[in-house]
Design a protein around this motif. Structure first.
Motif, PDB file in Angstrom:
ATOM      1  N   GLY A  32       0.819  -1.208   0.000  1.00 40.78           N
ATOM      2  CA  GLY A  32       0.000   0.000   0.000  1.00 40.78           C
ATOM      3  C   GLY A  32       0.852   1.256   0.000  1.00 40.78           C
ATOM      4  N   ALA A  33       1.951   1.237   0.758  1.00 42.48           N
ATOM      5  CA  ALA A  33       2.831   2.408   0.801  1.00 42.48           C
ATOM      6  C   ALA A  33       3.487   2.652  -0.550  1.00 42.48           C
ATOM      7  CB  ALA A  33       3.901   2.212   1.868  1.00 42.48           C
ATOM      8  N   ARG A  34       3.752   1.586  -1.287  1.00 43.07           N
ATOM      9  CA  ARG A  34       4.375   1.738  -2.607  1.00 43.07           C
ATOM     10  C   ARG A  34       3.417   2.348  -3.629  1.00 43.07           C
ATOM     11  NH1 ARG A  34       6.752  -2.244  -0.047  1.00 43.07           N
ATOM     12  NH2 ARG A  34       8.983  -2.544  -0.248  1.00 43.07           N
ATOM     13  N   ARG A  35       2.139   2.330  -3.306  1.00 45.54           N
ATOM     14  CA  ARG A  35       1.136   2.917  -4.207  1.00 45.54           C
ATOM     15  C   ARG A  35       0.610   4.252  -3.695  1.00 45.54           C
ATOM     16  NH1 ARG A  35      -1.127  -2.500  -3.820  1.00 45.54           N
ATOM     17  NH2 ARG A  35      -0.229  -3.717  -5.488  1.00 45.54           N
ATOM     18  N   SER A  36       1.136   4.713  -2.588  1.00 39.92           N
ATOM     19  CA  SER A  36       0.620   5.933  -1.973  1.00 39.92           C
ATOM     20  C   SER A  36       1.531   7.120  -2.286  1.00 39.92           C
ATOM     21  CB  SER A  36       0.514   5.737  -0.454  1.00 39.92           C
ATOM     22  OG  SER A  36       1.806   5.708   0.113  1.00 39.92           O
ATOM     23  N   ARG A  37       1.288   8.202  -1.574  1.00 44.33           N
ATOM     24  CA  ARG A  37       2.106   9.404  -1.757  1.00 44.33           C
ATOM     25  C   ARG A  37       3.522   9.215  -1.230  1.00 44.33           C
ATOM     26  NH1 ARG A  37      -0.203  13.348   2.979  1.00 44.33           N
ATOM     27  NH2 ARG A  37      -0.197  11.750   4.569  1.00 44.33           N
ATOM     28  N   PHE A  38       3.765   8.113  -0.484  1.00 38.87           N
ATOM     29  CA  PHE A  38       5.101   7.825   0.017  1.00 38.87           C
ATOM     30  C   PHE A  38       5.958   7.073  -1.002  1.00 38.87           C
ATOM     31  CE2 PHE A  38       2.358   7.831   3.830  1.00 38.87           C
ATOM     32  CZ  PHE A  38       2.891   8.956   4.444  1.00 38.87           C
ATOM     33  N   ALA A  39       5.401   6.772  -2.151  1.00 41.65           N
ATOM     34  CA  ALA A  39       6.123   5.981  -3.153  1.00 41.65           C
ATOM     35  C   ALA A  39       7.429   6.648  -3.566  1.00 41.65           C
ATOM     36  CB  ALA A  39       5.233   5.745  -4.368  1.00 41.65           C
ATOM     37  N   GLY A  40       7.462   7.956  -3.629  1.00 45.63           N
ATOM     38  CA  GLY A  40       8.686   8.657  -3.996  1.00 45.63           C
ATOM     39  C   GLY A  40       9.784   8.465  -2.969  1.00 45.63           C
ATOM     40  N   ARG A  41       9.412   8.493  -1.705  1.00 48.76           N
ATOM     41  CA  ARG A  41      10.398   8.311  -0.647  1.00 48.76           C
ATOM     42  C   ARG A  41      10.898   6.871  -0.602  1.00 48.76           C
ATOM     43  NH1 ARG A  41       7.089  11.489   3.967  1.00 48.76           N
ATOM     44  NH2 ARG A  41       7.305  13.551   3.074  1.00 48.76           N
ATOM     45  N   ILE A  42      10.005   5.950  -0.876  1.00 47.39           N
ATOM     46  CA  ILE A  42      10.361   4.539  -0.819  1.00 47.39           C
ATOM     47  C   ILE A  42      11.257   4.140  -1.984  1.00 47.39           C
ATOM     48  CG2 ILE A  42       9.370   2.209  -0.959  1.00 47.39           C
ATOM     49  CD1 ILE A  42       7.026   3.240   0.656  1.00 47.39           C
ATOM     50  N   SER A  43      11.198   4.859  -3.067  1.00 50.80           N
ATOM     51  CA  SER A  43      11.993   4.493  -4.239  1.00 50.80           C
ATOM     52  C   SER A  43      13.394   5.094  -4.224  1.00 50.80           C
ATOM     53  CB  SER A  43      11.253   4.899  -5.514  1.00 50.80           C
ATOM     54  OG  SER A  43      11.105   6.303  -5.552  1.00 50.80           O
ATOM     55  N   SER A  44      13.790   5.740  -3.137  1.00 53.26           N
ATOM     56  CA  SER A  44      15.133   6.330  -3.072  1.00 53.26           C
ATOM     57  C   SER A  44      16.190   5.229  -3.041  1.00 53.26           C
ATOM     58  CB  SER A  44      15.273   7.217  -1.835  1.00 53.26           C
ATOM     59  OG  SER A  44      15.307   6.421  -0.672  1.00 53.26           O
ATOM     60  N   ALA A  45      17.394   5.574  -3.434  1.00 46.00           N
ATOM     61  CA  ALA A  45      18.490   4.599  -3.479  1.00 46.00           C
ATOM     62  C   ALA A  45      18.817   4.072  -2.082  1.00 46.00           C
ATOM     63  CB  ALA A  45      19.720   5.232  -4.107  1.00 46.00           C
ATOM     64  N   ARG A  46      18.766   4.934  -1.098  1.00 45.57           N
ATOM     65  CA  ARG A  46      19.068   4.524   0.283  1.00 45.57           C
ATOM     66  C   ARG A  46      18.042   3.504   0.787  1.00 45.57           C
ATOM     67  NH1 ARG A  46      20.189   9.008   4.756  1.00 45.57           N
ATOM     68  NH2 ARG A  46      22.232   8.105   5.138  1.00 45.57           N
ATOM     69  N   PHE A  47      16.782   3.765   0.513  1.00 46.41           N
ATOM     70  CA  PHE A  47      15.726   2.839   0.924  1.00 46.41           C
ATOM     71  C   PHE A  47      15.869   1.510   0.190  1.00 46.41           C
ATOM     72  CE2 PHE A  47      11.534   0.955   0.990  1.00 46.41           C
ATOM     73  CZ  PHE A  47      11.138   1.147   2.289  1.00 46.41           C
ATOM     74  N   GLN A  48      16.185   1.569  -1.088  1.00 46.01           N
ATOM     75  CA  GLN A  48      16.357   0.346  -1.871  1.00 46.01           C
ATOM     76  C   GLN A  48      17.499  -0.507  -1.316  1.00 46.01           C
ATOM     77  OE1 GLN A  48      14.363  -0.672  -4.362  1.00 46.01           O
ATOM     78  NE2 GLN A  48      13.092   1.148  -4.161  1.00 46.01           N
ATOM     79  N   ARG A  49      18.606   0.137  -0.900  1.00 47.22           N
ATOM     80  CA  ARG A  49      19.725  -0.598  -0.306  1.00 47.22           C
ATOM     81  C   ARG A  49      19.305  -1.256   1.002  1.00 47.22           C
ATOM     82  NH1 ARG A  49      22.772   3.788  -1.702  1.00 47.22           N
ATOM     83  NH2 ARG A  49      22.738   4.564   0.426  1.00 47.22           N
ATOM     84  N   ALA A  50      18.579  -0.513   1.817  1.00 42.83           N
ATOM     85  CA  ALA A  50      18.106  -1.068   3.088  1.00 42.83           C
ATOM     86  C   ALA A  50      17.166  -2.241   2.844  1.00 42.83           C
ATOM     87  CB  ALA A  50      17.404   0.014   3.902  1.00 42.83           C
ATOM     88  N   GLU A  51      16.293  -2.109   1.874  1.00 46.02           N
ATOM     89  CA  GLU A  51      15.356  -3.177   1.552  1.00 46.02           C
ATOM     90  C   GLU A  51      16.100  -4.434   1.085  1.00 46.02           C
ATOM     91  OE1 GLU A  51      11.048  -3.101  -0.372  1.00 46.02           O
ATOM     92  OE2 GLU A  51      12.611  -2.713  -1.854  1.00 46.02           O
TER      93      GLU A  51
END
Length: 160
Positions: A32-51
């Motif tokens: 749900g967060a990936r489809r919300s207004r937070f999608a931009g924050r979640i797609s950052s390189a830092r978040f991707q590395r943590a994931e």
């Protein structure tokens, strides 16, 4: 030994359902967060590395989280929201859940037996032991709440 095995089996089923359910809720919340207004924050390189790190190395953390109090729900939710693959998550769930069930079945039944014997042989001592435990728990809660609340009044002392 039959009591311990039956209790451990029941606790194991409970922990698998509870932790697996928490993982599923985390997975849905992450989707749900990936489809919300937070999608931009979640797609950052830092978040991707943590994931990616959690997906790869999070299984031992999930397994060990069952030996803690209060952290296992967060670890399972985070594993779900960060999309840890099921082939990595499920073994951690099975091993950690088994350890949790065995610890609580043996220690829990042992504590109940001790309290049962205490009440059967010396009821006054049993009541006193339970009262002391309750007072200690209440004291700990009051102590923590008082430390969390800032004191009232001026924090700067007036000089004369």
């Amino acid at each position: 030994m039959d009591k311990v095995a039956l209790t451990a089996g029941a606790l194991y089923a409970i922990v698998l359902l509870r932790a697996g359910g928490t993982f599923a809720v985390g997975w849905l919340a992450g989707a749900g967060a990936r489809r919300s207004r937070f999608a931009g924050r979640i797609s950052s390189a830092r978040f991707q590395r943590a994931e990616r790190a959690i997906q790869r190395w999070g299984a031992p953390v999930v397994a060990v989280s069952f030996l803690t109090v209060g952290f296992q729900t967060a670890a399972n939710f985070l594993a779900g929201s960060m999309r840890m693959p099921l082939p990595r998550y499920l073994p951690a769930l099975f091993v950690g859940g088994a350890a949790w069930a065995l610890i609580y079945a043996t220690a829990g039944l042992g504590m109940l037996e001790v309290l049962g014997r205490l009440f059967a042989e010396r009821p006054a001592l049993g009541v006193a032991a339970v009262a002391v435990l309750l007072l200690a728990a209440c004291g700990a809660v009051v102590y923590r709440r008082r430390r969390a609340v800032p004191p009232c009044g001026d924090t700067v002392a007036e000089e004369a």
